[in-house]
Design a protein around this motif. Sequence first.
Motif, short mmCIF file in Angstrom:
data_model
loop_
_atom_site.label_atom_id
_atom_site.label_comp_id
_atom_site.label_asym_id
_atom_site.label_seq_id
_atom_site.Cartn_x
_atom_site.Cartn_y
_atom_site.Cartn_z
N HIS A 135 0.84 -1.19 0.00
CA HIS A 135 0.00 0.00 0.00
C HIS A 135 0.88 1.24 0.00
N ARG A 136 0.46 2.23 -0.74
CA ARG A 136 1.23 3.47 -0.87
C ARG A 136 0.82 4.46 0.19
N LYS A 137 1.78 5.05 0.87
CA LYS A 137 1.52 6.07 1.89
C LYS A 137 1.96 7.42 1.34
N PHE A 138 1.17 8.46 1.67
CA PHE A 138 1.51 9.80 1.21
C PHE A 138 0.85 10.82 2.13
N SER A 139 1.23 12.09 1.97
CA SER A 139 0.64 13.19 2.74
C SER A 139 -0.23 14.03 1.83
N ASP A 140 -1.38 14.48 2.37
CA ASP A 140 -2.23 15.38 1.58
C ASP A 140 -1.71 16.80 1.70
N ARG A 141 -2.42 17.75 1.13
CA ARG A 141 -1.96 19.14 1.11
C ARG A 141 -1.91 19.78 2.49
N ARG A 142 -2.70 19.23 3.43
CA ARG A 142 -2.70 19.76 4.80
C ARG A 142 -1.64 19.10 5.67
N GLY A 143 -0.99 18.07 5.14
CA GLY A 143 0.04 17.36 5.90
C GLY A 143 -0.46 16.10 6.58
N SER A 144 -1.74 15.77 6.42
CA SER A 144 -2.29 14.54 7.02
C SER A 144 -1.81 13.34 6.22
N ARG A 145 -1.53 12.25 6.92
CA ARG A 145 -1.00 11.04 6.28
C ARG A 145 -2.13 10.09 5.88
N ASN A 147 -4.46 11.06 11.85
CA ASN A 147 -5.30 11.72 10.85
C ASN A 147 -6.76 11.49 11.25
N PRO A 148 -7.50 12.55 11.63
CA PRO A 148 -8.87 12.38 12.11
C PRO A 148 -9.91 12.20 11.01
N ASP A 149 -9.51 12.26 9.74
CA ASP A 149 -10.46 12.14 8.64
C ASP A 149 -11.05 10.73 8.55
N THR A 150 -12.14 10.61 7.81
CA THR A 150 -12.79 9.32 7.60
C THR A 150 -12.22 8.66 6.35
N PRO A 151 -12.29 7.33 6.26
CA PRO A 151 -11.83 6.65 5.05
C PRO A 151 -12.62 7.12 3.84
N ARG A 152 -12.00 7.06 2.69
CA ARG A 152 -12.64 7.50 1.44
C ARG A 152 -12.41 6.48 0.35
#
Length: 101
Positions: free
Chosen positions: A3-13, A32-37
Motif C-alpha cells: 500500500h502506498r503512503k503519502f501526505s495530503d496538502r494539509r500534511g495529514s498522512r 489523521n482524524p479524517d474518515t476513510p474514502r
Amino acid sequence: MSHRKFSDRRGSRWEVRVASRSEWRFEPLPGNPDTPRRVRPPLYTGDDPFELSEQELQSILGNATPDAKTGRGTPGASPFGEVHEPRRKKSPFLDDLADDD
C-alpha cells in the motif's frame, strides 16, 4: 501489492489501498482524524498507485467520496418501529425444551 503512503496538502498522512480495478480506498493513518474514502481511479493509472506522484494522489483524494458507514455487524433499530431480538440459543443438552414458546 503493498500500500502506498503519502501526505495530503494539509500534511495529514494517508494510505492508498487498491480494492479493485475500479476502486481505490484511502485510509487515514494514525493521527489523521479524517474518515476513510473511496474513489474510482483515473484510467491512465492502471491499478498501481506507485506510478503516481504525490500531487496526483492529492488531486485524486480531493475527488474521493467518504466511505459509507454500514452497520452490517449488529442490526440497528428498525425504521418501521419493530423490535428485533435475537433468538435464544438452545442448550446442547436439550434441557431447555420446556421453556420453548
